[in-house]
Design a protein around this motif. Structure first.
Motif, PDB file in Angstrom:
ATOM      1  N   PRO A 157       0.802  -1.229   0.000  1.00  0.00           N
ATOM      2  CA  PRO A 157       0.000   0.000   0.000  1.00  0.00           C
ATOM      3  C   PRO A 157       0.834   1.278   0.000  1.00  0.00           C
ATOM      4  N   ARG A 158       2.096   1.194   0.407  1.00  0.00           N
ATOM      5  CA  ARG A 158       2.956   2.380   0.428  1.00  0.00           C
ATOM      6  C   ARG A 158       3.499   2.711  -0.956  1.00  0.00           C
ATOM      7  N   HIS A 159       3.533   1.740  -1.855  1.00  0.00           N
ATOM      8  CA  HIS A 159       4.072   1.926  -3.195  1.00  0.00           C
ATOM      9  C   HIS A 159       3.375   0.930  -4.118  1.00  0.00           C
ATOM     10  N   THR A 210      16.724 -12.003  -3.801  1.00  0.00           N
ATOM     11  CA  THR A 210      16.000 -10.950  -3.091  1.00  0.00           C
ATOM     12  C   THR A 210      15.605  -9.809  -4.004  1.00  0.00           C
ATOM     13  N   LEU A 211      14.381  -9.356  -3.872  1.00  0.00           N
ATOM     14  CA  LEU A 211      13.923  -8.164  -4.563  1.00  0.00           C
ATOM     15  C   LEU A 211      14.638  -6.959  -3.949  1.00  0.00           C
ATOM     16  N   THR A 212      15.387  -6.230  -4.776  1.00  0.00           N
ATOM     17  CA  THR A 212      16.196  -5.118  -4.283  1.00  0.00           C
ATOM     18  C   THR A 212      15.469  -3.789  -4.357  1.00  0.00           C
ATOM     19  N   ALA A 213      14.749  -3.567  -5.472  1.00  0.00           N
ATOM     20  CA  ALA A 213      14.113  -2.256  -5.650  1.00  0.00           C
ATOM     21  C   ALA A 213      12.959  -2.350  -6.619  1.00  0.00           C
ATOM     22  N   VAL A 214      11.999  -1.457  -6.438  1.00  0.00           N
ATOM     23  CA  VAL A 214      10.934  -1.229  -7.411  1.00  0.00           C
ATOM     24  C   VAL A 214      10.876   0.266  -7.661  1.00  0.00           C
ATOM     25  N   GLY A 215      10.557   0.655  -8.883  1.00  0.00           N
ATOM     26  CA  GLY A 215      10.524   2.079  -9.177  1.00  0.00           C
ATOM     27  C   GLY A 215      10.299   2.333 -10.642  1.00  0.00           C
ATOM     28  N   SER A 216      10.806   3.468 -11.110  1.00  0.00           N
ATOM     29  CA  SER A 216      10.678   3.817 -12.519  1.00  0.00           C
ATOM     30  C   SER A 216      11.730   3.073 -13.329  1.00  0.00           C
ATOM     31  N   ASP A 217      11.551   3.058 -14.652  1.00  0.00           N
ATOM     32  CA  ASP A 217      12.537   2.410 -15.516  1.00  0.00           C
ATOM     33  C   ASP A 217      13.921   3.010 -15.309  1.00  0.00           C
ATOM     34  N   GLU A 218      14.013   4.333 -15.262  1.00  0.00           N
ATOM     35  CA  GLU A 218      15.318   4.968 -15.127  1.00  0.00           C
ATOM     36  C   GLU A 218      15.944   4.684 -13.768  1.00  0.00           C
ATOM     37  N   GLU A 219      15.135   4.688 -12.724  1.00  0.00           N
ATOM     38  CA  GLU A 219      15.673   4.388 -11.390  1.00  0.00           C
ATOM     39  C   GLU A 219      16.287   2.992 -11.345  1.00  0.00           C
ATOM     40  N   ILE A 220      15.607   2.015 -11.910  1.00  0.00           N
ATOM     41  CA  ILE A 220      16.099   0.638 -11.863  1.00  0.00           C
ATOM     42  C   ILE A 220      17.344   0.483 -12.738  1.00  0.00           C
ATOM     43  N   ARG A 221      17.363   1.136 -13.920  1.00  0.00           N
ATOM     44  CA  ARG A 221      18.553   1.060 -14.770  1.00  0.00           C
ATOM     45  C   ARG A 221      19.778   1.635 -14.066  1.00  0.00           C
ATOM     46  N   SER A 222      19.589   2.713 -13.335  1.00  0.00           N
ATOM     47  CA  SER A 222      20.726   3.368 -12.675  1.00  0.00           C
ATOM     48  C   SER A 222      21.311   2.509 -11.562  1.00  0.00           C
ATOM     49  N   LEU A 223      20.533   1.578 -11.034  1.00  0.00           N
ATOM     50  CA  LEU A 223      21.014   0.741  -9.928  1.00  0.00           C
ATOM     51  C   LEU A 223      21.918  -0.387 -10.397  1.00  0.00           C
ATOM     52  N   ASP A 224      21.654  -0.935 -11.588  1.00  0.00           N
ATOM     53  CA  ASP A 224      22.455  -2.075 -12.055  1.00  0.00           C
ATOM     54  C   ASP A 224      22.313  -2.182 -13.575  1.00  0.00           C
ATOM     55  N   GLU A 257       4.875 -13.708   6.172  1.00  0.00           N
ATOM     56  CA  GLU A 257       4.425 -12.429   5.640  1.00  0.00           C
ATOM     57  C   GLU A 257       5.519 -11.377   5.589  1.00  0.00           C
ATOM     58  N   HIS A 258       6.657 -11.618   6.245  1.00  0.00           N
ATOM     59  CA  HIS A 258       7.780 -10.681   6.232  1.00  0.00           C
ATOM     60  C   HIS A 258       8.733 -10.918   5.063  1.00  0.00           C
ATOM     61  N   VAL A 259       8.508 -11.993   4.273  1.00  0.00           N
ATOM     62  CA  VAL A 259       9.413 -12.282   3.161  1.00  0.00           C
ATOM     63  C   VAL A 259       8.702 -12.556   1.838  1.00  0.00           C
ATOM     64  N   LYS A 260       7.406 -12.747   1.821  1.00  0.00           N
ATOM     65  CA  LYS A 260       6.734 -12.990   0.548  1.00  0.00           C
ATOM     66  C   LYS A 260       5.266 -12.592   0.623  1.00  0.00           C
ATOM     67  N   GLY A 261       4.617 -12.606  -0.545  1.00  0.00           N
ATOM     68  CA  GLY A 261       3.215 -12.215  -0.626  1.00  0.00           C
ATOM     69  C   GLY A 261       3.013 -10.845  -1.229  1.00  0.00           C
ATOM     70  N   ALA A 262       4.096 -10.074  -1.361  1.00  0.00           N
ATOM     71  CA  ALA A 262       4.047  -8.741  -1.970  1.00  0.00           C
ATOM     72  C   ALA A 262       5.408  -8.467  -2.604  1.00  0.00           C
ATOM     73  N   LEU A 263       5.457  -7.463  -3.453  1.00  0.00           N
ATOM     74  CA  LEU A 263       6.708  -7.081  -4.114  1.00  0.00           C
ATOM     75  C   LEU A 263       7.286  -5.886  -3.379  1.00  0.00           C
ATOM     76  N   ILE A 264       8.005  -6.185  -2.309  1.00  0.00           N
ATOM     77  CA  ILE A 264       8.574  -5.184  -1.406  1.00  0.00           C
ATOM     78  C   ILE A 264      10.081  -5.430  -1.310  1.00  0.00           C
ATOM     79  N   PRO A 265      10.904  -4.414  -1.446  1.00  0.00           N
ATOM     80  CA  PRO A 265      12.352  -4.615  -1.310  1.00  0.00           C
ATOM     81  C   PRO A 265      12.690  -5.330  -0.005  1.00  0.00           C
ATOM     82  N   GLY A 266      13.539  -6.348  -0.127  1.00  0.00           N
ATOM     83  CA  GLY A 266      13.885  -7.195   1.008  1.00  0.00           C
ATOM     84  C   GLY A 266      13.133  -8.500   1.027  1.00  0.00           C
ATOM     85  N   PHE A 267      12.023  -8.591   0.280  1.00  0.00           N
ATOM     86  CA  PHE A 267      11.279  -9.833   0.168  1.00  0.00           C
ATOM     87  C   PHE A 267      11.944 -10.727  -0.887  1.00  0.00           C
ATOM     88  N   TYR A 268      11.494 -11.991  -0.946  1.00  0.00           N
ATOM     89  CA  TYR A 268      11.964 -12.874  -2.006  1.00  0.00           C
ATOM     90  C   TYR A 268      11.607 -12.285  -3.370  1.00  0.00           C
TER      91      TYR A 268
END
Length: 546
Positions: free
Chosen positions: A17-19, A31-45, A496-507
């Motif tokens: 719900p926060r993003h 591990t899911l590291t980040a979610v964001g815009s196309d440019e944000e994700i490209r700049s990370l890796d 619930e702290h590692v899966k079920g949503a696409l949140i950085p730090g989750f699987y």
């Protein structure tokens, strides 16, 4: 395999719900590291493996909260009898599998028939199923065992009964081995008798079990599934030692592309004691193979008229089904597991079994209060008082929305109008704040979560039929239905702290669909293509179209 995976140009629904929405995401390792815009994700890796989704929709990976992986893998190798409209059609499907008629010791097996679909078979409690005489006309000397889609009743031919030794005295009694007026078995086997027969017929070795798991895992991945909660002990000859060795081999050989939370069916008291004395507990394991709850079977199914009801079956006066544990015996086993720190999941179809299970849970929780997340698996027949009691005790419900589609012809005559009003609940459970999850009980139903989502939202038998759905007051919205197969499933297994949503730090577990299921006509959900499945950053299924 790349150490990093980036998905771009997508419509990512994170269920955070926060993003809630993003264009791209990055997975490093598992591990899911980040979610964001196309440019944000490209700049990370900029060296990550990159996939252009071209507008496809990304969801958290689907989680089936109750099925039978080993049984489903085995089912994929037997004759599929689902959808047959007559005994004759069923026998026609069996003919290609007859094989060498001179091999009289090789079993011929099938699963999926439903007598409610048989147009020419007399109905009613006096002859609810076909019998061995219907099978004896096949041109084969081989023993046959054909299981109903529910897995709680089956029929053997005469040769099969002879091989099983059931023309002699049997330990099951007339409620589980049907007999005619001469005292001879008709071929119809129920509950414990079928379970025993299944063990004789399908007893498998380690290598075949490994193949069944691998076959099922591939099928799960194609359907967008990244996690399953699975009952695999016993019926096919697997014991705890063999199951643990299977998990080790599957991990070592990388043969099972899905996270598995095992539900341990230990029907004998000595098996439970050995399990607990071995130090095994709910939550042990790793991110791929985890120990789940103690699983218990308390009754049968409505289709087989073995679900335990508080009043007689409306179409079978005098029959209230089978309660496989007495109330005190159930309380003792639940208390022992609960006191040792185990979660417990009890199979309950009827309202009598539901009441009995809740009494056992209530006694255990009163003695040792804790967040146990004990579960009712199926939860098909009940009423407001029983559901209120579930909510008060914090008991979860692992429901199977596809049953709503399959059982619309079965439940009304079995239950009658008054009990039907409280049957097959979903919205009523959610409105009470009950943790409710979605599953398939595969091989009883196809494990495709999209079919389960369709059934939960429309409550239809087939797309468009009936237009308003069956028991339409229990329809839920698509976001509520998706929660059953994602976040709620993770909560049920304390993850619930590692899966079920696409949140950085989750699987890094996700499913990519060709279209946005939030926007399509709900009746189109079963046919929505899954184009990509990723589990822990690993691509486990990729469509040729992506």
């Amino acid at each position: 395999m790349h150490s990093s995976l980036a998905l771009h140009h997508g419509h990512i629904r994170t269920l955070d719900p926060r993003h809630p929405v993003a264009e791209a995401l990055l997975i490093r390792g598992e591990t899911l590291t980040a979610v964001g815009s196309d440019e944000e994700i490209r700049s990370l890796d900029r060296n990550a493996e990159s996939i252009d989704l071209k507008g496809r929709t990304v969801l958290p990976g689907f989680n089936d909260s109750h099925l039978h992986t080993l049984g489903y893998g085995r089912f994929l190798g037997v004759t599929d009898l689902r959808g047959c409209a007559s005994v004759e059609e069923m026998l026609l499907r069996l003919r290609p599998a007859l094989g060498d008629p001179e091999d009289p010791d090789s079993w011929l097996t099938g699963r999926g028939w439903d007598q409610e679909r048989f147009h020419a078979l007399p109905q009613g409690p006096s002859r609810p199923f076909f019998d061995r005489s219907c099978l004896d006309g096949l041109p084969t000397r081989r023993p046959l065992l054909l299981e109903r889609n529910c897995g709680h009743v089956g029929v053997a031919n005469t040769r099969g009964l002879q091989v099983l030794g059931l023309f002699r005295e049997d330990p099951f009694g007339p409620t589980q081995v049907d007999r005619d007026e001469k005292g001879e078995p008709t071929g119809v086997l129920r509950e414990d008798a079928l379970e025993w027969a299944r063990g004789q017929v399908y007893r498998i070795d380690f290598d075949s079990a490994l193949r069944f798991f691998a076959r099922a895992g591939e099928a799960f991945a194609r359907r967008g599934i990244t996690s399953v909660q699975s009952d695999d002990l016993g019926p096919l000859g697997t014991d705890l030692d063999m199951l643990l060795r299977l998990f080790g081999a599957l991990r070592e050989k990388d043969l099972f592309p899905v996270r598995l939370n095992e539900q341990f069916l230990l029907p004998r008291r000595e098996d439970l004691e050995a399990f607990l004395e071995g130090g095994y507990r709910t939550g042990q394991g790793d991110g791929h193979f985890r120990f789940g709850p103690l699983k218990m079977l308390l009754d049968g199914s409505l289709g087989a008229r073995t679900a335990a009801l508080r009043r007689d079956y409306a179409d079978d006066p005098g029959n209230r089904g089978l309660l496989l544990y007495g109330p005190e015996a159930l309380k003792e086993r639940v208390a022992r597991a609960h006191g040792a720190g185990m979660q417990v999941a009890i199979h309950c179809i009827g309202d009598r079994s539901l009441q009995t299970a809740l009494e056992a849970y209530e006694a255990a929780l009163a003695e040792v209060p804790r967040d146990a997340r004990h579960t009712i698996v199926h939860c098909q027949v009940g009423d407001g008082e029983l559901y209120d009691r579930m909510a008060r005790l914090g008991v979860a419900a692992a429901v199977q929305p596809p049953f709503v589609a399959s059982d619309q012809s079965i439940a009304p005559p079995r239950l009658g109008a008054d009990r039907l009003a409280g049957a097959y609940p979903v919205k009523g459970l959610l409105d009470r704040g009950i943790l409710t999850t979605g599953g398939s009980d595969a091989p009883v139903e196809d494990p495709a979560p999209l079919r389960g989502l369709w059934a939960a939202v429309t409550r239809q038998r087939e797309p468009g039929d009936p237009a308003e759905g069956w028991l339409p007051g229990e329809r839920i919205s698509f976001p509520e239905a998706l929660d059953l197969y994602t976040r709620a499933g993770a909560r049920l297994s304390f993850e619930e702290h590692v899966k079920g949503a696409l949140i950085p730090g989750f699987y890094g577990d996700l499913t990519v669909l060709r279209e946005d299921p939030f926007r399509v006509n709900p009746e189109a959900l079963p046919d929505l293509p899954v184009d990509l499945t990723v589990c822990g950053g690993r691509i486990t299924w990729r469509s040729p179209d992506l």
